[in-house]
Write a protein that holds these residues in place. Structure first.
Motif, PDB file in Angstrom:
ATOM      1  N   LYS A 162       1.500  18.409 -17.117  1.00  0.00           N
ATOM      2  CA  LYS A 162       0.128  18.381 -16.600  1.00  0.00           C
ATOM      3  C   LYS A 162      -0.446  16.970 -16.708  1.00  0.00           C
ATOM      4  N   THR A 163      -0.117  16.305 -17.797  1.00  0.00           N
ATOM      5  CA  THR A 163      -0.530  14.901 -17.933  1.00  0.00           C
ATOM      6  C   THR A 163       0.149  14.056 -16.866  1.00  0.00           C
ATOM      7  N   GLU A 164       1.424  14.388 -16.584  1.00  0.00           N
ATOM      8  CA  GLU A 164       2.164  13.673 -15.543  1.00  0.00           C
ATOM      9  C   GLU A 164       1.518  13.893 -14.178  1.00  0.00           C
ATOM     10  N   GLN A 165       1.100  15.119 -13.905  1.00  0.00           N
ATOM     11  CA  GLN A 165       0.399  15.397 -12.656  1.00  0.00           C
ATOM     12  C   GLN A 165      -0.901  14.607 -12.587  1.00  0.00           C
ATOM     13  N   ALA A 166      -1.614  14.585 -13.722  1.00  0.00           N
ATOM     14  CA  ALA A 166      -2.873  13.838 -13.767  1.00  0.00           C
ATOM     15  C   ALA A 166      -2.626  12.358 -13.489  1.00  0.00           C
ATOM     16  N   ARG A 167      -1.545  11.826 -14.070  1.00  0.00           N
ATOM     17  CA  ARG A 167      -1.203  10.420 -13.821  1.00  0.00           C
ATOM     18  C   ARG A 167      -0.937  10.162 -12.349  1.00  0.00           C
ATOM     19  N   GLY A 168      -0.162  11.061 -11.726  1.00  0.00           N
ATOM     20  CA  GLY A 168       0.151  10.894 -10.306  1.00  0.00           C
ATOM     21  C   GLY A 168      -1.093  10.932  -9.437  1.00  0.00           C
ATOM     22  N   ASN A 169      -1.972  11.882  -9.706  1.00  0.00           N
ATOM     23  CA  ASN A 169      -3.209  11.973  -8.915  1.00  0.00           C
ATOM     24  C   ASN A 169      -4.148  10.811  -9.193  1.00  0.00           C
ATOM     25  N   PHE A 170      -4.135  10.328 -10.425  1.00  0.00           N
ATOM     26  CA  PHE A 170      -4.966   9.173 -10.756  1.00  0.00           C
ATOM     27  C   PHE A 170      -4.500   7.949  -9.973  1.00  0.00           C
ATOM     28  N   GLN A 171      -3.188   7.746  -9.908  1.00  0.00           N
ATOM     29  CA  GLN A 171      -2.654   6.615  -9.146  1.00  0.00           C
ATOM     30  C   GLN A 171      -2.954   6.764  -7.657  1.00  0.00           C
ATOM     31  N   THR A 172      -2.860   8.001  -7.162  1.00  0.00           N
ATOM     32  CA  THR A 172      -3.180   8.238  -5.753  1.00  0.00           C
ATOM     33  C   THR A 172      -4.653   7.945  -5.486  1.00  0.00           C
ATOM     34  N   ALA A 173      -5.513   8.355  -6.421  1.00  0.00           N
ATOM     35  CA  ALA A 173      -6.956   8.087  -6.275  1.00  0.00           C
ATOM     36  C   ALA A 173      -7.214   6.582  -6.257  1.00  0.00           C
ATOM     37  N   GLN A 174      -6.532   5.851  -7.122  1.00  0.00           N
ATOM     38  CA  GLN A 174      -6.698   4.397  -7.147  1.00  0.00           C
ATOM     39  C   GLN A 174      -6.262   3.764  -5.832  1.00  0.00           C
ATOM     40  N   PHE A 175      -5.183   4.297  -5.271  1.00  0.00           N
ATOM     41  CA  PHE A 175      -4.697   3.788  -3.980  1.00  0.00           C
ATOM     42  C   PHE A 175      -5.756   3.980  -2.892  1.00  0.00           C
ATOM     43  N   TYR A 176      -6.330   5.188  -2.808  1.00  0.00           N
ATOM     44  CA  TYR A 176      -7.349   5.447  -1.788  1.00  0.00           C
ATOM     45  C   TYR A 176      -8.641   4.689  -2.079  1.00  0.00           C
ATOM     46  N   GLU A 177      -8.937   4.478  -3.340  1.00  0.00           N
ATOM     47  CA  GLU A 177     -10.129   3.699  -3.679  1.00  0.00           C
ATOM     48  C   GLU A 177      -9.975   2.252  -3.204  1.00  0.00           C
ATOM     49  N   LYS A 178      -8.755   1.716  -3.360  1.00  0.00           N
ATOM     50  CA  LYS A 178      -8.494   0.359  -2.879  1.00  0.00           C
ATOM     51  C   LYS A 178      -8.669   0.275  -1.360  1.00  0.00           C
ATOM     52  N   LEU A 179      -8.198   1.303  -0.646  1.00  0.00           N
ATOM     53  CA  LEU A 179      -8.381   1.330   0.809  1.00  0.00           C
ATOM     54  C   LEU A 179      -9.858   1.412   1.173  1.00  0.00           C
ATOM     55  N   ALA A 180     -10.609   2.224   0.411  1.00  0.00           N
ATOM     56  CA  ALA A 180     -12.037   2.378   0.690  1.00  0.00           C
ATOM     57  C   ALA A 180     -12.779   1.061   0.496  1.00  0.00           C
ATOM     58  N   ARG A 181     -12.411   0.312  -0.540  1.00  0.00           N
ATOM     59  CA  ARG A 181     -13.051  -0.990  -0.763  1.00  0.00           C
ATOM     60  C   ARG A 181     -12.761  -1.941   0.396  1.00  0.00           C
ATOM     61  N   HIS A 182     -11.523  -1.844   0.899  1.00  0.00           N
ATOM     62  CA  HIS A 182     -11.141  -2.698   2.024  1.00  0.00           C
ATOM     63  C   HIS A 182     -11.957  -2.352   3.278  1.00  0.00           C
ATOM     64  N   LYS A 183     -12.249  -1.075   3.472  1.00  0.00           N
ATOM     65  CA  LYS A 183     -12.997  -0.635   4.655  1.00  0.00           C
ATOM     66  C   LYS A 183     -14.512  -0.709   4.462  1.00  0.00           C
ATOM     67  N   ASP A 184     -14.918  -0.901   3.208  1.00  0.00           N
ATOM     68  CA  ASP A 184     -16.342  -0.879   2.911  1.00  0.00           C
ATOM     69  C   ASP A 184     -17.070  -1.967   3.709  1.00  0.00           C
ATOM     70  N   GLY A 185     -18.212  -1.572   4.236  1.00  0.00           N
ATOM     71  CA  GLY A 185     -18.992  -2.513   5.037  1.00  0.00           C
ATOM     72  C   GLY A 185     -18.678  -2.428   6.517  1.00  0.00           C
ATOM     73  N   GLY A 186     -17.625  -1.712   6.871  1.00  0.00           N
ATOM     74  CA  GLY A 186     -17.273  -1.574   8.281  1.00  0.00           C
ATOM     75  C   GLY A 186     -18.016  -0.420   8.935  1.00  0.00           C
ATOM     76  N   THR A 187     -17.634  -0.171  10.179  1.00  0.00           N
ATOM     77  CA  THR A 187     -18.243   0.934  10.934  1.00  0.00           C
ATOM     78  C   THR A 187     -17.294   2.123  10.905  1.00  0.00           C
ATOM     79  N   TRP A 188     -17.825   3.297  10.525  1.00  0.00           N
ATOM     80  CA  TRP A 188     -16.996   4.496  10.416  1.00  0.00           C
ATOM     81  C   TRP A 188     -17.432   5.528  11.444  1.00  0.00           C
ATOM     82  N   PRO A 189     -16.469   6.374  11.866  1.00  0.00           N
ATOM     83  CA  PRO A 189     -16.864   7.486  12.764  1.00  0.00           C
ATOM     84  C   PRO A 189     -17.843   8.429  12.044  1.00  0.00           C
ATOM     85  N   GLU A 190     -18.610   9.124  12.811  1.00  0.00           N
ATOM     86  CA  GLU A 190     -19.582  10.050  12.227  1.00  0.00           C
ATOM     87  C   GLU A 190     -18.862  11.147  11.431  1.00  0.00           C
ATOM     88  N   GLY A 191     -19.335  11.405  10.221  1.00  0.00           N
ATOM     89  CA  GLY A 191     -18.746  12.427   9.364  1.00  0.00           C
ATOM     90  C   GLY A 191     -17.589  11.936   8.519  1.00  0.00           C
TER      91      GLY A 191
END
Length: 343
Positions: free
Chosen positions: A269-298
């Protein structure tokens, strides 16, 4: 020039005219092939009846003359393949190779007993001997080149041997253990998906044998767990390991390995948490890269890391990953609220 020619002629004449004998003449017999015969003993071991020929083989085997025993046994099978003595002769050929330390050839000769003479009185013993041979290879014995030179261990060939044993007698005494050892060989290869398949097959086919079924589920969970350790972002195998371990605890609550399995589940379960934490960090990095841009509605790129950080809390709420995930969730929620208000 003439002197050299004369010398060559004399040497050739000497070799041609001086008689000599071979210590092991090569003799060809139609239907049997080439064999080596000792001087003065050519053909003395041959008999005109299958029973008599088998007697020669058995007597030679008893005297540990495995070369002669093998020749005599093979002749029974080749000359009288449909006789009542052929199954015993084929079995004896395997015994000769095994006694000579050539396990791979012995296994092949034993396999011929099962395939050609399935009703042989030695069929049960043959399976046991095949199992012993395969186990020696599982324990690290090397396969030989040309049947003589030790070359390499091979868990792939070893797994194939155990698979043949199971196929030869799926409900024999050795088949359940052989099926487990298919998985063990695959584990040694670090081929964990194949190991899981072998173990799950053992648990399913031999579910009426609690010791086998329990060990199969336990080993399948371990194989899933080993596979999960190699994954960086995809932790689905960790979930499968947890499910397998849960089945083990449910079906075999009195097994002495239950406490160990429960600890493994917590670790997974800790291993699963680690995997999801790393995945969250990956998407957070993408979000920072897109931050300030124009997004589709919703659409909002910050929602993806939020989902995975929440998964961390669900899977292992008391882990160090969960503590950091809570902080990131609050920060992301505030950012989303500010962006929504500004828009």
């Amino acid at each position: 020039m003439n002197r050299r020619f004369v010398c060559l002629f004399l040497v050739t004449a000497c070799v041609t005219l001086i008689p000599f004998s071979s210590p092991a003449p090569l003799v060809y017999t139609p239907g049997e092939g080439w064999t080596y015969e000792s001087v003065g003993g050519m053909g003395k071991w041959r008999r005109t009846r299958a029973k008599d020929q088998l007697d020669v083989a058995q007597e030679a085997f008893g005297q540990q003359d495995y070369g002669l025993a093998l020749k005599a046994a093979r002749r029974v099978v080749k000359v009288w393949p449909l006789s009542d003595y052929a199954p015993q002769a084929q079995y004896l050929a395997g015994r000769c190779y095994e006694a000579k330390g050539n396990d791979e050839k012995a296994f092949a000769e034993y396999q011929k007993v099962i395939e050609t003479y399935p009703k042989s009185e030695n069929a049960k013993e043959v399976l046991q001997r095949q199992y012993a041979i395969a186990t020696r290879f599982l324990d690290g014995q090397w396969f030989k080149l040309w049947g003589y030179i030790p070359a390499f261990p091979s868990m792939d060939r070893t797994a194939g041997m155990f698979e043949k044993i199971v196929k030869n007698g799926p409900y024999s005494e050795v088949a359940p253990s052989a099926q487990l050892r298919v998985g063990a060989a695959r584990e040694k290869q670090k081929n964990y998906p194949e190991a899981v398949t072998a173990y799950e097959r053992a648990a399913d086919r031999y579910n009426d044998r609690p010791i086998i079924a329990a060990d199969a589920l336990y080993r399948a969970g371990i194989s899933y767990q080993k596979q999960a350790r190699t994954a960086e972002y995809d932790q689905s195998t960790a979930g499968k390991a947890i499910d397998t371990y849960s089945d083990f605890v449910e079906y075999f609550p009195n097994d002495t390995r239950v406490a160990e399995v429960q600890n493994a589940m917590a670790s997974l379960k800790t291993e699963q948490a680690r995997g999801n934490f790393q995945t969250a960090q990956f998407y957070e990095k993408l979000a920072r890269h897109k931050d300030g841009g124009t997004w589709p509605e919703g659409y909002n790129p910050w929602k993806a890391p939020l989902v995975y950080y929440n998964e961390v809390l669900l899977q292992d709420p008391n882990s160090s990953y969960a503590a950091e995930a809570r902080q990131r969730i609050e920060t992301i929620k505030q950012r989303i609220q500010m962006q929504t208000a500004s828009r």
